[in-house]
Design an enzyme around this catalytic site. Sequence first.
Site, PDB file in Angstrom:
ATOM      1  N   HIS A  43       6.006   4.019  -5.367  1.00 23.38           N
ATOM      2  CA  HIS A  43       4.539   4.102  -6.105  1.00 23.38           C
ATOM      3  C   HIS A  43       4.446   5.360  -6.540  1.00 23.38           C
ATOM      4  O   HIS A  43       3.364   6.366  -5.446  1.00 23.38           O
ATOM      5  CB  HIS A  43       3.120   3.342  -5.168  1.00 23.38           C
ATOM      6  CG  HIS A  43       2.166   3.446  -5.139  1.00 23.38           C
ATOM      7  ND1 HIS A  43       1.369   2.279  -5.350  1.00 23.38           N
ATOM      8  CD2 HIS A  43       1.142   4.194  -6.753  1.00 23.38           C
ATOM      9  CE1 HIS A  43       0.314   2.442  -6.320  1.00 23.38           C
ATOM     10  NE2 HIS A  43       0.291   3.556  -7.285  1.00 23.38           N
ATOM     11  N   GLU A  70       4.597   0.891  -9.341  1.00 24.97           N
ATOM     12  CA  GLU A  70       3.353   0.881  -9.342  1.00 24.97           C
ATOM     13  C   GLU A  70       2.413   2.056  -9.766  1.00 24.97           C
ATOM     14  O   GLU A  70       3.298   3.349  -9.217  1.00 24.97           O
ATOM     15  CB  GLU A  70       3.804   0.322  -7.746  1.00 24.97           C
ATOM     16  CG  GLU A  70       4.443  -0.938  -7.693  1.00 24.97           C
ATOM     17  CD  GLU A  70       3.911  -1.480  -6.334  1.00 24.97           C
ATOM     18  OE1 GLU A  70       2.918  -1.196  -5.378  1.00 24.97           O
ATOM     19  OE2 GLU A  70       3.576  -2.623  -6.133  1.00 24.97           O
ATOM     20  N   HIS A 190       1.115  -5.356  -0.386  1.00 25.54           N
ATOM     21  CA  HIS A 190       0.442  -4.431   0.692  1.00 25.54           C
ATOM     22  C   HIS A 190       0.093  -5.335   2.006  1.00 25.54           C
ATOM     23  O   HIS A 190      -0.857  -6.589   2.531  1.00 25.54           O
ATOM     24  CB  HIS A 190      -0.914  -4.658  -0.327  1.00 25.54           C
ATOM     25  CG  HIS A 190      -1.772  -2.948   0.977  1.00 25.54           C
ATOM     26  ND1 HIS A 190      -1.780  -2.443   0.178  1.00 25.54           N
ATOM     27  CD2 HIS A 190      -2.235  -3.353   1.478  1.00 25.54           C
ATOM     28  CE1 HIS A 190      -1.867  -0.886   1.078  1.00 25.54           C
ATOM     29  NE2 HIS A 190      -2.365  -1.940   1.686  1.00 25.54           N
TER      30      HIS A 190
END
Length: 238
Positions: A43, A70, A190
């Site tokens: 990310h 991401e 998450h």
Amino acid sequence: MTKLSVNINKIATLRNSRGGDVPNVVTFAKDAQRFGAEGITIHPRPDERHIRYQDARDLKPEVYTEYNIEGNPIESFMNLVLEVKPTQVTLVPDAVDAITSNAGWDTIKHKDFLVDVIKEFQQKDIRTSIFVDPDLKQIEGAKATGTDRIELYTEGYAHQYSLGNKAAINPYAESAELANELGLGINAGHDLSLDNIEFFKNNIPNLLEVSIGHALIAESLYLGVENVIQMYLSKLKS
Ligand SMILES: CC(=O)[C@@H](O)[C@H](O)COP(=O)(O)O
Ligand SMILES: NCC(=O)COP(=O)(O)O
């Protein structure tokens, strides 16, 4: 079968903390795949607090499983992903200064924007996924964007599960049922962990991928990376 994608942001956090190249992000990604990881997730945030844009480029030739990048589709992120061409891009509506990802897209309010961005990636054969809350209207909105998949934002589930509230799975199970009906692929991530992953997986039909980083790295400090990856795989394949 649900694939395990290991998010290696925290490896870059540790590397950056001393200003050198230890631990090496690419070496870790190669080892994680050798230990059984079925994907690598990164990310790269605008401030490059952990994963840097150059890491995304360096990882590309070494990720032979699924490569998932991401981020919020700002121009620099879009250009990076179109340059690197990972297996999948996961669009996350993070504010630049967010301490971590903390909400899914408003797929209704941002439909036109998401339609255009998703089309641009799909034209380059990059699979798209968008980060969403377990909200039926947002799942319907996600379908209207043309995305290949959704990623269910699982912080709410993980927190409630840790408090013993297993009913927290319900909105996720309902969202997954709708996503399956709409022909949307289902990812999730998450705050998933060794403690909560099996109950989640067992209640989400056709869960294609989980991306896990924070807990996996923390658990590896005590149990070892190879062992922890094998433990996740065992729970996902049970
Ligand atoms: C989108 C998501 O929930 C996570 O993948 C996020 O990328 C974690 O980011 P940090 O590692 O910066 O907390
Ligand atoms: N998309 C979720 C992810 O990649 C890792 O999230 P976390 O396990 O670090 O919370």
